[in-house]
Design an enzyme around this catalytic site. Structure first.
Site, mmCIF file in Angstrom:
data_model
loop_
_atom_site.group_PDB
_atom_site.id
_atom_site.type_symbol
_atom_site.label_atom_id
_atom_site.label_comp_id
_atom_site.label_asym_id
_atom_site.label_seq_id
_atom_site.Cartn_x
_atom_site.Cartn_y
_atom_site.Cartn_z
ATOM 1 N N THR A 58 0.810 -1.222 0.000
ATOM 2 C CA THR A 58 0.000 0.000 0.000
ATOM 3 C C THR A 58 0.845 1.275 0.000
ATOM 4 O OG1 THR A 58 -0.088 -0.078 2.406
ATOM 5 C CG2 THR A 58 -1.894 -1.125 1.221
ATOM 6 N N GLY A 59 2.179 1.125 0.079
ATOM 7 C CA GLY A 59 3.042 2.306 0.151
ATOM 8 C C GLY A 59 3.275 2.939 -1.215
ATOM 9 N N VAL A 96 6.094 3.143 -3.028
ATOM 10 C CA VAL A 96 6.829 2.262 -3.942
ATOM 11 C C VAL A 96 6.010 1.005 -4.236
ATOM 12 C CG1 VAL A 96 8.881 0.790 -4.126
ATOM 13 C CG2 VAL A 96 9.095 3.154 -3.337
ATOM 14 N N ARG A 104 21.831 -4.475 2.730
ATOM 15 C CA ARG A 104 22.614 -4.218 1.516
ATOM 16 C C ARG A 104 24.103 -4.487 1.679
ATOM 17 N NH1 ARG A 104 19.828 1.515 0.398
ATOM 18 N NH2 ARG A 104 17.837 0.803 -0.446
ATOM 19 N N CYS A 147 18.114 4.350 -4.161
ATOM 20 C CA CYS A 147 17.560 4.950 -5.384
ATOM 21 C C CYS A 147 18.515 5.924 -6.068
ATOM 22 C CB CYS A 147 16.229 5.637 -5.079
ATOM 23 S SG CYS A 147 16.236 6.712 -3.637
ATOM 24 N N GLN A 194 18.006 15.447 -5.351
ATOM 25 C CA GLN A 194 17.067 14.381 -5.029
ATOM 26 C C GLN A 194 15.650 14.899 -4.836
ATOM 27 O OE1 GLN A 194 20.544 12.344 -2.469
ATOM 28 N NE2 GLN A 194 18.532 11.408 -2.146
ATOM 29 N N HIS A 222 15.473 11.507 -9.357
ATOM 30 C CA HIS A 222 16.733 11.884 -8.723
ATOM 31 C C HIS A 222 17.760 12.146 -9.822
ATOM 32 C CE1 HIS A 222 15.108 10.962 -4.935
ATOM 33 N NE2 HIS A 222 15.833 9.947 -4.554
ATOM 34 N N ASN A 246 13.236 7.678 -9.262
ATOM 35 C CA ASN A 246 13.644 7.024 -8.027
ATOM 36 C C ASN A 246 12.636 6.007 -7.514
ATOM 37 O OD1 ASN A 246 12.628 9.886 -7.787
ATOM 38 N ND2 ASN A 246 12.088 9.126 -5.752
#
Lengths: 352, 352
Positions: free
Chosen positions: B13-14, B16, B101, B131, B158, B257, B330
Site C-alpha cells: 500500500t506504500g 513504492v 545491503r 535509489c 534528489q 533523482h 527514483n
C-alpha cells in the site's frame, strides 16, 4: 575631483542595478554625486538612492562628464562597446559583465581575496567575477591559503535570478501554474504541459524540475557558465594550472546560488581545521551543524552579504580533499555587492 | 511449487508498493498467484493488480505459506525483523530497504550490471540498491567496463518522493503556500515564514529552496545517503577500493533523482566514445544535445524505466575523467522496477 568622487551607476534600472542602489543607500557613504544611467528606454525614470530622488540619464559619452568611477551592470555586448568609451574619458569602470574578465590587462577582483589586483588596471577597467564563482571562491580562497589548492570539482544549484528579473518572473509564473495540481511531476511530460511555452530565459521548465544548463554552448559540450568557473577561479586565485571540472544546473530557487564543492589540496586537510579557517575568513559565515539542521541554504542566504559555508567533511578516500556546500546571494556578493566593494576600494585610493 | 511461482508484495500500500503493482500489471507476467501484504493498519484494503481485485493481508509468518518469492518495501527496521523470518520459511526475499545491503552474505543486485550476483544468496535474501545509487550506477557501470573506474565525485539533486508519499504531499502543500507571492525567496527567512512548521520529513522548507541533507547523521558529518553512494557503488561494481565523495541535496522536484557525476578512470576517455558506450547500454537513454535543449531532466525521466544520461564532457584538465549528468525515476528503477527485475530473475531460475 571633489573630495568625494562622483559615481555613475550604469544599468541602474535592472535587477542588479536595483540592489546596487539599495547597497549605496545602506553602506557607509564614500561618494559625492551619484548619477544613474541606463538605456534610452529607461532614461527619465525616477529612482531613489541615499534618500534622494534621482532621474535616470541616457547612456551617452557626455553623461560621464565629471564622473570618477562607473559601475556597469549591462549585457556583455553593451559593456564591450561602452566600457572602453567611458574608460577613455578617464573614468575608472567597474564592470559586472563577462566582457573583460579574462583580458590580461583587466584585473578580476574579489576584495577579500585579491584586493591588491585592483591597482594594475592599464585599461581603466576592473572586472567583477561571475556570480557562481563568487559564492564558491569566498570559501575556497582562505582554504587555499591554508592548504594549497590543486583541483576543484563543482556542481551548482543556480537560482532563477541569475537570469535576471525575467528569470524570477518566469519562475513565479510557472509556480502559479503548477501549484495546486498534486498529480504534476509524477508522469512524464505533465509539467511541460502545465507550464506551456512560457520558458522565459530557460531552455526548459524550471518549476518542479532541475535544468542542467546555464549560459551559452561552448566547444566540446561545455556551457559558458561551466568554463567561467574554471577560468575565473584560476585568474582570481592566480593559479593558472588549477584543475577545475564543473557542471552547472539551474534549480527552482528565486535567489541564492549554491555549489557542492570537492576541493583537492596539496597538503593533508582536516575538517575541524577547515572550519576554524572559515570562522576567521572575511565575508564568510560558517553554518555547519547538521544535527541541528544547520547547513547553508538559499532561503537563509538571500538578502545577506556573506557566503554561507557548511557540510564540511574530509573525503573518506583522500586525506587531501574536502567536500563542502556553499550558498551565496547571487545578486548581492555575486554581483552588486562585490562591484560596490571594488568601487569603494577605488574611491579610497582616489581620496588619498 | 506451481509452474509459475507465487509472489508476495510486502508494503503493497506504500508509495513504492503502488508502483510495484503497476509494474506487475504492465510487464510480461511470470507469476502465478500474487499476494499483497502490509501492516495491520492497511490489512483488508482492496487493491488492483493485473486487473484482479486483491485484498491486502496482514504481515504474519503464515501469510507466506506457499509463497516462493517476496518483494519487501518497508522501513529498514521492519525488513530487519521480518525478512529473516520469511526467508527462514524458504521464501526468497528481495528487499528494497537498506537493512541488508552491506551484508556480505546478501547480494546487492542491479540486473543490467551484476545479474550473476543473484545466485549467491546464503541467507535467502537479495537486496535492492539505494535509489540515488541506482540512477548513477546504470550509466557508470558500462563506462567502468570500457575505461576502468577509479574515482567518483557526486552531487545529487534528489526529489521529494525519495522521502515517500509524505515527502510528495509536503512539497505540494508548501508549493501551494508560496505560489502567487512574488516577493517570496527574495528576503532572508520569508520562505520559512510562508511555509511555517509543515516541514514533513525534511529538515527545512523544500519549496523555493535546496536542502543539502538527506538521510541520517553519520560520523564525521556525513549523511547516511552520502555513505550509501560510496559503499553500495563499491559493492555493486565489485570495486572495494573505489574512491567516492558525495554530497546529497534535496531539491523541489516531485520524482526523479539527478546526479552530477565526475568520474575518473584508469585509462584515457573521450566523450564521443563514452556516448557510444551509453547508446548501447541496457536500461540507459542518451539525451545529449544541449544545442537542441536535450539533457536529462526529472520532468522527462519521471514515469520511465531507464536512466537518462547526458551532458557528457571529457574533463578539460584530466584526459582520464568524464563529467556527466544523470536522471532516473527514483520510485521505478530506483526502487520498484529493480526489485521486480530481481524477482523476475529468481522466477526464471525457479522455472528451470
Amino acid at each position: 575631483m571633489a573630495l568625494q568622487p562622483t559615481l555613475a551607476v550604469v544599468g541602474a534600472t535592472g535587477s542588479v542595478g536595483t540592489v546596487m542602489l539599495e547597497l549605496l543607500s545602506s553602506r557607509r557613504n564614500v561618494w559625492g554625486e551619484i548619477r544613474l544611467i541606463a538605456s534610452s528606454r529607461s532614461a527619465g525614470k525616477q529612482l531613489t538612492c541615499r534618500g534622494e530622488q534621482l532621474t535616470v540619464a541616457e547612456l551617452t559619452p557626455e553623461a560621464f562628464d565629471g564622473v570618477d568611477v562607473a559601475m556597469f551592470d549591462v549585457p556583455d555586448e553593451v559593456s564591450l562597446q561602452w566600457a572602453p568609451i567611458v574608460a577613455a574619458r578617464g573614468v575608472i569602470v567597474v564592470d559586472n559583465s563577462a566582457a573583460f574578465r579574462m583580458d590580461p590587462e583587466v584585473p578580476l577582483v574579489v576584495p577579500e581575496v585579491n584586493r591588491e589586483a585592483v591597482q594594475y588596471r592599464p585599461r581603466n577597467i576592473i572586472a567583477n567575477a561571475n556570480c557562481t564563482v563568487m559564492a564558491m571562491i569566498m570559501a575556497i580562497a582562505p582554504l587555499h591559503h591554508e592548504y594549497g589548492l590543486r583541483e576543484l570539482v563543482l556542481a551548482s544549484y543556480q537560482a532563477a535570478s541569475g537570469a535576471g528579473q525575467f528569470g524570477v518572473d518566469t519562475l513565479h509564473d510557472q509556480l502559479s501554474k503548477v501549484a495546486g495540481d498534486r498529480m504534476l511531476g509524477s508522469r512524464p511530460g505533465n509539467v511541460r504541459q502545465a507550464v506551456g511555452d512560457d520558458l522565459g530565459p530557460f531552455p526548459a521548465p524550471l518549476a518542479l524540475n532541475v535544468v542542467p544548463w546555464s549560459g551559452a554552448l561552448e566547444p566540446l559540450g561545455w556551457s559558458s557558465e561551466e568554463l567561467k568557473l574554471r577560468s575565473e577561479s584560476r585568474k582570481i586565485l592566480a593559479l593558472p594550472a588549477l584543475k577545475v571540472s564543473a557542471t552547472c544546473v539551474r534549480v527552482p530557487v528565486v535567489t541564492g546560488h549554491s555549489i557542492a564543492v570537492h576541493a583537492v589540496f596539496g597538503s593533508e586537510v582536516d575538517a575541524e581545521g577547515a572550519r576554524q579557517v572559515l570562522r576567521n575568513a572575511p565575508g564568510v559565515i560558517l553554518v555547519d551543524d547538521p544535527e541541528s539542521g544547520e547547513f547553508p541554504m538559499p532561503i537563509d542566504a538571500v538578502g545577506t552579504d556573506p557566503s554561507w559555508v557548511g557540510r564540511i567533511r574530509r573525503a573518506m578516500d583522500d586525506p587531501r580533499a574536502l567536500d563542502l556546500f556553499v550558498t551565496g546571494d547571487n545578486r548581492r556578493k555575486g554581483a552588486a555587492l562585490n562591484t560596490v566593494q571594488i568601487a569603494e576600494l577605488v574611491a579610497a585610493e582616489l581620496a588619498r
